[in-house]
Motif scaffolding. Structure first.
Motif, PDB file in Angstrom:
ATOM      1  N   VAL A  70       7.388   4.703  -6.927  1.00 33.27           N
ATOM      2  CA  VAL A  70       6.662   4.670  -5.822  1.00 33.27           C
ATOM      3  C   VAL A  70       5.631   6.039  -5.818  1.00 33.27           C
ATOM      4  CG1 VAL A  70       7.071   4.998  -3.429  1.00 33.27           C
ATOM      5  CG2 VAL A  70       8.385   3.258  -4.737  1.00 33.27           C
ATOM      6  N   ALA A  71       6.341   7.039  -6.253  1.00 33.51           N
ATOM      7  CA  ALA A  71       5.598   8.583  -5.999  1.00 33.51           C
ATOM      8  C   ALA A  71       4.372   8.408  -6.964  1.00 33.51           C
ATOM      9  CB  ALA A  71       6.242   9.433  -6.618  1.00 33.51           C
ATOM     10  N   SER A  72       4.252   7.905  -8.358  1.00 31.19           N
ATOM     11  CA  SER A  72       3.180   7.778  -9.049  1.00 31.19           C
ATOM     12  C   SER A  72       2.110   6.981  -8.487  1.00 31.19           C
ATOM     13  CB  SER A  72       3.438   7.353 -10.388  1.00 31.19           C
ATOM     14  OG  SER A  72       4.160   8.305 -10.939  1.00 31.19           O
ATOM     15  N   ASN A  73       2.400   5.708  -8.087  1.00 36.05           N
ATOM     16  CA  ASN A  73       1.563   4.814  -7.493  1.00 36.05           C
ATOM     17  C   ASN A  73       0.991   5.139  -6.138  1.00 36.05           C
ATOM     18  OD1 ASN A  73       1.488   3.140  -9.883  1.00 36.05           O
ATOM     19  ND2 ASN A  73       3.507   2.056  -9.121  1.00 36.05           N
ATOM     20  N   MET A  74       1.898   5.796  -5.355  1.00 34.70           N
ATOM     21  CA  MET A  74       1.300   6.174  -3.778  1.00 34.70           C
ATOM     22  C   MET A  74       0.212   7.538  -4.138  1.00 34.70           C
ATOM     23  SD  MET A  74       2.358   4.688  -1.251  1.00 34.70           S
ATOM     24  CE  MET A  74       2.346   5.883   0.114  1.00 34.70           C
ATOM     25  N   ALA A  75       0.671   8.259  -5.118  1.00 31.87           N
ATOM     26  CA  ALA A  75      -0.138   9.421  -5.328  1.00 31.87           C
ATOM     27  C   ALA A  75      -1.731   8.822  -5.879  1.00 31.87           C
ATOM     28  CB  ALA A  75       0.528  10.274  -6.560  1.00 31.87           C
ATOM     29  N   CYS A  76      -1.497   7.799  -6.716  1.00 31.16           N
ATOM     30  CA  CYS A  76      -2.929   7.408  -7.189  1.00 31.16           C
ATOM     31  C   CYS A  76      -3.654   6.812  -6.204  1.00 31.16           C
ATOM     32  CB  CYS A  76      -2.236   6.281  -8.484  1.00 31.16           C
ATOM     33  SG  CYS A  76      -4.025   5.605  -9.198  1.00 31.16           S
ATOM     34  N   ASP A  77      -3.002   5.846  -5.238  1.00 30.31           N
ATOM     35  CA  ASP A  77      -3.715   5.448  -4.368  1.00 30.31           C
ATOM     36  C   ASP A  77      -4.434   6.413  -3.053  1.00 30.31           C
ATOM     37  OD1 ASP A  77      -3.057   2.729  -5.144  1.00 30.31           O
ATOM     38  OD2 ASP A  77      -1.433   2.477  -3.583  1.00 30.31           O
ATOM     39  N   ASN A  78      -3.646   7.553  -2.944  1.00 27.65           N
ATOM     40  CA  ASN A  78      -4.162   8.639  -2.093  1.00 27.65           C
ATOM     41  C   ASN A  78      -4.907  10.003  -2.740  1.00 27.65           C
ATOM     42  OD1 ASN A  78      -2.967   7.723   0.529  1.00 27.65           O
ATOM     43  ND2 ASN A  78      -1.437   7.335  -0.912  1.00 27.65           N
ATOM     44  N   CYS A  79      -4.770   9.881  -3.814  1.00 26.64           N
ATOM     45  CA  CYS A  79      -5.691  11.219  -4.421  1.00 26.64           C
ATOM     46  C   CYS A  79      -7.046  11.022  -4.233  1.00 26.64           C
ATOM     47  CB  CYS A  79      -5.072  11.391  -5.989  1.00 26.64           C
ATOM     48  SG  CYS A  79      -6.003  10.081  -7.178  1.00 26.64           S
ATOM     49  N   ASP A  80      -7.736  12.389  -4.297  1.00 28.08           N
ATOM     50  CA  ASP A  80      -9.182  12.388  -4.327  1.00 28.08           C
ATOM     51  C   ASP A  80      -9.931  12.529  -5.609  1.00 28.08           C
ATOM     52  OD1 ASP A  80      -8.920  15.078  -4.603  1.00 28.08           O
ATOM     53  OD2 ASP A  80      -9.546  15.766  -2.609  1.00 28.08           O
TER      54      ASP A  80
END
Length: 164
Positions: free
Chosen positions: A77-87
């Motif tokens: 979840v952390a990896s996929n959420m970070a990917c969705d929210n990074c700039d």
């Protein structure tokens, strides 16, 4: 082996300076080029969470405090959420396979995507990028580490890393 273009490296240095929420992907190219130490230094220098591909396993320790686990279909979840929210998403030696980028057209949709790879044929093959650098992971990371100041992204890390 292609030598990385210095202008391409300098452009990424500028992109990192502008980023508030950077994220890294450690792909198999980090392992193959034996760039473990250069990658570890890069992670620390830009102070960003790191997701790992299947082939990138061993390129960075899964126990490293900055690691969010695997990315994509079999990812955390952390990896996929970070990917969705990074700039800013910087993929090092990663092919963006269908297991990583399940929907290429919406992958990292809020981010500028940067691809570092030794194989030009991999660039924009599966995921369209905003910038790329052709060269060995080890050499490109060394060039970046020489040029980057120390960054701190506390708010971003506090948002992503507790999801691990």
């Amino acid at each position: 082996m292609p030598e990385a273009d210095l202008d391409d490296v300098e452009k990424l240095v500028e992109m990192i300076a502008e980023s508030q929420k950077p994220m890294l992907i450690c792909g198999g190219g980090v392992v193959r080029s034996r760039a473990h130490e250069e990658f570890r230094q890069f992670v620390r220098r830009i102070d960003a969470p790191v997701a790992i591909t299947v082939m990138g396993g061993g390129g960075v320790s899964g126990r490293d405090v900055m690691t969010t686990g695997m990315i994509g279909m079999h990812g955390s979840v952390a990896s996929n959420m970070a990917c969705d929210n990074c700039d800013l998403l910087i993929a090092v030696g990663c092919r963006f396979s269908d297991r990583v980028a399940l929907k290429p057209e919406t992958f990292a949709h809020q981010a500028k995507i940067v691809h570092i790879d030794i194989d030009r044929a991999e660039i924009d093959k599966n995921v369209l990028t905003d910038h790329h650098i052709i060269g060995s992971a080890r050499r490109v990371l060394s060039m970046l580490n020489e040029r980057l100041p120390q960054y701190h992204h506390e708010a971003w890390k506090q948002h992503i890393l507790p999801m691990r």
